[in-house]
Scaffold this active site. Structure first.
Site, PDB file in Angstrom:
ATOM      1  CG  HIS A  65     -49.175   5.480  55.161  1.00  0.00           C
ATOM      2  ND1 HIS A  65     -47.907   5.034  56.081  1.00  0.00           N
ATOM      3  CD2 HIS A  65     -49.945   7.010  55.712  1.00  0.00           C
ATOM      4  CE1 HIS A  65     -47.761   6.507  56.785  1.00  0.00           C
ATOM      5  NE2 HIS A  65     -49.166   7.266  57.002  1.00  0.00           N
ATOM      6  CD  GLU A  68     -50.967  10.577  53.181  1.00  0.00           C
ATOM      7  OE1 GLU A  68     -50.955  11.737  53.605  1.00  0.00           O
ATOM      8  OE2 GLU A  68     -51.420   9.622  53.085  1.00  0.00           O
ATOM      9  CG  HIS A  69     -46.120   9.637  54.877  1.00  0.00           C
ATOM     10  ND1 HIS A  69     -44.884  10.290  55.599  1.00  0.00           N
ATOM     11  CD2 HIS A  69     -47.153   9.640  55.183  1.00  0.00           C
ATOM     12  CE1 HIS A  69     -45.945   9.995  56.934  1.00  0.00           C
ATOM     13  NE2 HIS A  69     -47.183   9.981  56.157  1.00  0.00           N
ATOM     14  CD  GLU A 141     -47.648   8.209  60.392  1.00  0.00           C
ATOM     15  OE1 GLU A 141     -49.234   8.084  59.485  1.00  0.00           O
ATOM     16  OE2 GLU A 141     -46.833   8.561  59.377  1.00  0.00           O
TER      17      GLU A 141
END
Length: 432
Positions: A65, A68-69, A141
Site C-alpha cells: 500500500h 502505491e502511494h 489514513e
C-alpha cells in the site's frame, strides 16, 4: 497476439505473454470513445513474507500500500497523477490483499496516457524525506480506517475466519509497522514484485492491440525477474478461528457481515469454476429475489442494503453477506437455516433456471463496465484462467453440482459473523 472470438457475447480478446513475462489482454470495443487501461502487479497487502533466491524475506505490514502511494512521484519532480489528469485521463490506483493496480480512463490521448502509465509504474523514485512525509499521511489514513465501520467490520470478520493468514491484517498496515518502512524497503520490493513477469496489463476500448503491445515492449524492462514464492504460513482449516466479533461504534443501526472460508483450488480452471459456483450459490440462496430475502425483508430484518459476494485473494477464497439489521443474530440464524433447508430439500429446478438466466444476464451487462472487465482480466491472468470463459463454463454447471457445493460449504459451523452495534446499545455478547 492470440485472437479469441467470444461470439455468444460479441467480444473479441487479444492476449499475449511478452518475452519479459508480462501478461497482456486487450478487449477491443470498436466505435467507443472511451478507453480503460489497468496495469497491475500480483502483489498485495498479504504478501509480506516471500522466498527469493532460495531465502525467505520478511517485510513490514503495509509495504504494498505504501508503494502505491509513492509510485506517482517521478524523478524529474513531476507527479504522474497530475500529468495524466492534465492530459485528459481519469487516473487512480488501489491496493488489496492480493494485488496493486494503477489505472486510467480517457476519451482522448489514450496512447500518450498509456505510455505515461507504463513509465511511472516501472520507474521507482523514493527518498527518505518523501518516505517520512508519506508515513504521516498514511498514518492519518490508518486512523480514519480504524474509525470507519465499513473497514472495521470487514477486517474483524477476516480475523474471525482466519487464524494466522496475513489476509486477516489491514492492507494499510499499522502506525508501528509503517514506521519501519524505508526508501530501501520500497526499492527492494519494487524490484522484486514490479518486474514484468509478476504483472498484467489489461486494456478495453477502441484501440490497436499491436500498438498496446509495442508500447509495453518499448517502455518496460526487457527481462523478466524472478517471481517470488509467497509464504502465508501453515495451511488453515476451513473452520473459523472464532465465531463472533462485536463492537459498538457511531452507527445509526446495527451492521453485520457473515462469511465463510472456501478451499482455494490449485488450477486456474478449477478456480474459475469454484468462483462461479460460489456466485451462483449466493444468488440462489440470498439474492434480493430469493425466498430468504423476501421473508426477512417483510419481517423488517433486512433492507435493500443487503448483498452477498465472493472474493479471492492471496490464496484464499471467502464468501460474504451483509448489511443492516435490527437483529443480526436472527439474520444469522435464518441465513444458516436457509442453506440447510436447501441442502435437505434439494434444488428447485424452475428457480434454479431463473437464477442461472439472471446471473448470465448480469455477467453480460458487466461487460459494459470497462473498469470491471479490466480488473477481471488481470485477476484471471494471475489466477491462470480466462475470465471470458465464464459464460461457457456457467452453462455446464448443473443443479446437482450446485446442491453438492451448498451441502459441502454452506454449513452453520463454517460461518462467522462480525457485528457493529450503535454506541450505547451494545450487545451483551463478548468477542470470544
Amino acid at each position: 497476439m492470440q485472437k479469441i472470438e467470444y461470439t455468444s457475447v460479441g467480444e473479441t480478446l487479444y492476449r499475449d505473454t511478452l518475452p519479459n513475462g508480462l501478461r497482456l489482454s486487450v478487449v477491443t470495443k470498436p466505435g467507443y470513445t472511451r478507453c480503460f487501461a489497468f496495469f497491475a502487479t500480483n502483489y498485495g497487502g498479504a504478501d509480506r513474507r516471500f522466498k527469493l533466491g532460495g531465502e525467505f524475506i520478511d517485510t513490514p505490514m503495509g509495504v504494498a500500500h505504501f508503494l502505491e502511494h509513492k509510485m506517482f512521484d517521478m524523478p524529474d519532480g513531476d507527479n504522474a497523477l497530475a500529468t495524466l489528469a492534465a492530459n485528459g485521463a481519469q487516473p487512480n490506483a488501489y491496493t488489496s490483499s492480493g494485488i496493486t493496480a494503477y489505472h486510467f480512463e480517457s476519451t482522448e490521448n489514450f496512447d500518450s496516457n498509456l505510455r505515461m502509465l507504463l513509465k511511472f509504474v516501472s520507474t521507482p523514485y523514493f527518498t527518505e524525506e518523501s518516505v517520512a512525509k508519506e508515513q504521516g499521511i498514511i498514518g492519518q489514513e490508518i486512523r480514519m480506517c480504524e474509525d470507519n465501520p465499513d473497514y472495521v467490520i470487514y477486517d474483524e470478520l477476516m480475523c474471525c475466519l482466519y487464524d494466522h493468514h496475513p489476509i486477516r491484517d489491514s492492507v494499510a498496515g499499522t502506525i508501528a509497522s509503517i514506521a519501519d518502512i524505508t526508501a530501501e524497503t520500497l526499492y527492494n520490493c519494487h524490484k522484486i514484485f514490479y518486474n514484468p513477469g509478476n504483472m498484467a496489463l489489461a486494456v478495453v476500448g477502441d484501440v490497436d492491440p499491436e500498438a498496446v503491445r509495442a508500447a509495453a515492449m518499448e517502455l518496460l524492462p526487457a527481462e523478466a525477474g524472478e517471481v517470488p514464492g509467497r509464504d502465508y504460513g501453515a495451511p488453515e482449516t476451513l473452520m473459523p478461528a472464532k465465531p463472533r466479533f462485536i463492537r459498538a461504534m457511531e452507527v445509526s443501526a446495527p451492521q453485520f457481515l457473515i462469511g465463510a472460508k472456501l478451499p482455494y483450488p490449485e488450477s486456474g480452471d478449477a478456480l474459475l469454476r469454484s468462483k462461479l459456483l460460489s456466485g451462483i450459490a449466493l444468488r440462489y440462496l440470498y439474492s434480493q429475489s430469493s425466498p430468504f430475502y423476501s421473508r426477512l425483508y417483510s419481517e423488517g430484518l433486512l433492507n435493500t442494503d443487503f448483498s452477498a459476494d465472493c472474493d479471492t485473494a492471496a490464496g484464499t477464497m471467502t464468501v460474504f453477506a451483509g448489511g443492516e439489521s435490527r437483529d443480526p443474530e436472527a439474520v444469522f440464524d435464518a441465513f444458516c437455516a436457509e442453506a440447510q433447508r436447501v441442502a435437505d430439500e434439494g434444488i428447485d429446478e424452475a428457480y434454479f433456471s431463473r437464477v442461472m438466466r439472471s446471473g448470465y444476464g448480469a455477467r453480460v451487462r458487466a461487460l459494459s463496465s470497462f473498469a470491471g472487465l479490466c480488473a477481471s482480466m488481470a485477476d484471471a491472468d494471475f489466477g491462470g484462467y480466462d475470465c471470458l470463459d465464464s459464460f461457457a463454463v456457467t452453462n455446464t454447471i448443473t443443479a446437482d453440482e450446485l446442491l453438492g457445493f451448498i451441502r459441502e460449504h454452506f454449513r452453520r459451523d463454517r460461518f462467522a459473523m462480525s457485528v457493529i452495534t450503535p454506541a450505547g446499545k451494545e450487545c451483551c455478547e463478548s468477542n470470544a
